[in-house]
Motif scaffolding. Sequence first.
Motif, short mmCIF file in Angstrom:
data_model
loop_
_atom_site.label_atom_id
_atom_site.label_comp_id
_atom_site.label_asym_id
_atom_site.label_seq_id
_atom_site.Cartn_x
_atom_site.Cartn_y
_atom_site.Cartn_z
N LEU A 67 1.24 -58.69 -33.23
CA LEU A 67 0.45 -59.27 -34.32
C LEU A 67 1.34 -59.55 -35.52
O LEU A 67 2.24 -58.78 -35.84
N ARG A 69 0.97 -60.71 -39.65
CA ARG A 69 -0.01 -60.86 -40.73
C ARG A 69 0.00 -62.30 -41.22
O ARG A 69 1.00 -62.80 -41.70
N PHE A 76 -4.61 -58.39 -38.09
CA PHE A 76 -3.50 -57.52 -38.49
C PHE A 76 -3.99 -56.47 -39.48
O PHE A 76 -3.74 -55.27 -39.31
#
Length: 106
Positions: A67, A69, A76
């Motif tokens: 993941l 952000r 996230f």
Amino acid sequence: MEEDVPLTLSTRIEVTLSELAKLRDTTIEARYETGHVSLSVFRFDGDMIVTPLLPGRIGHDAPTMHLRRAQSDGVFDRFAGHAEDLWAKGRDVWTIPAAEAAHVTA
């Protein structure tokens, strides 16, 4: 270890603690929390590796997600919030007494 051999949770914990011991004199922080065993999270600033453990499956059969952000309150941030809760409840790996570490891995 053979990669095609299923590892028990206690073996995975033992291997992880052994590998973390090699990093004891670094700035790496590691914690453990015994009340939650359905998620592995490794966070590096704005990136995160998340492995949700699926019921009835061996750990290496679980999906691993990378993941990044990209927005506020996205996936996230939701996983990060959960990981921060676990971190706050956890204990420093370096403070595990040998007897307790043996129990954790049993």
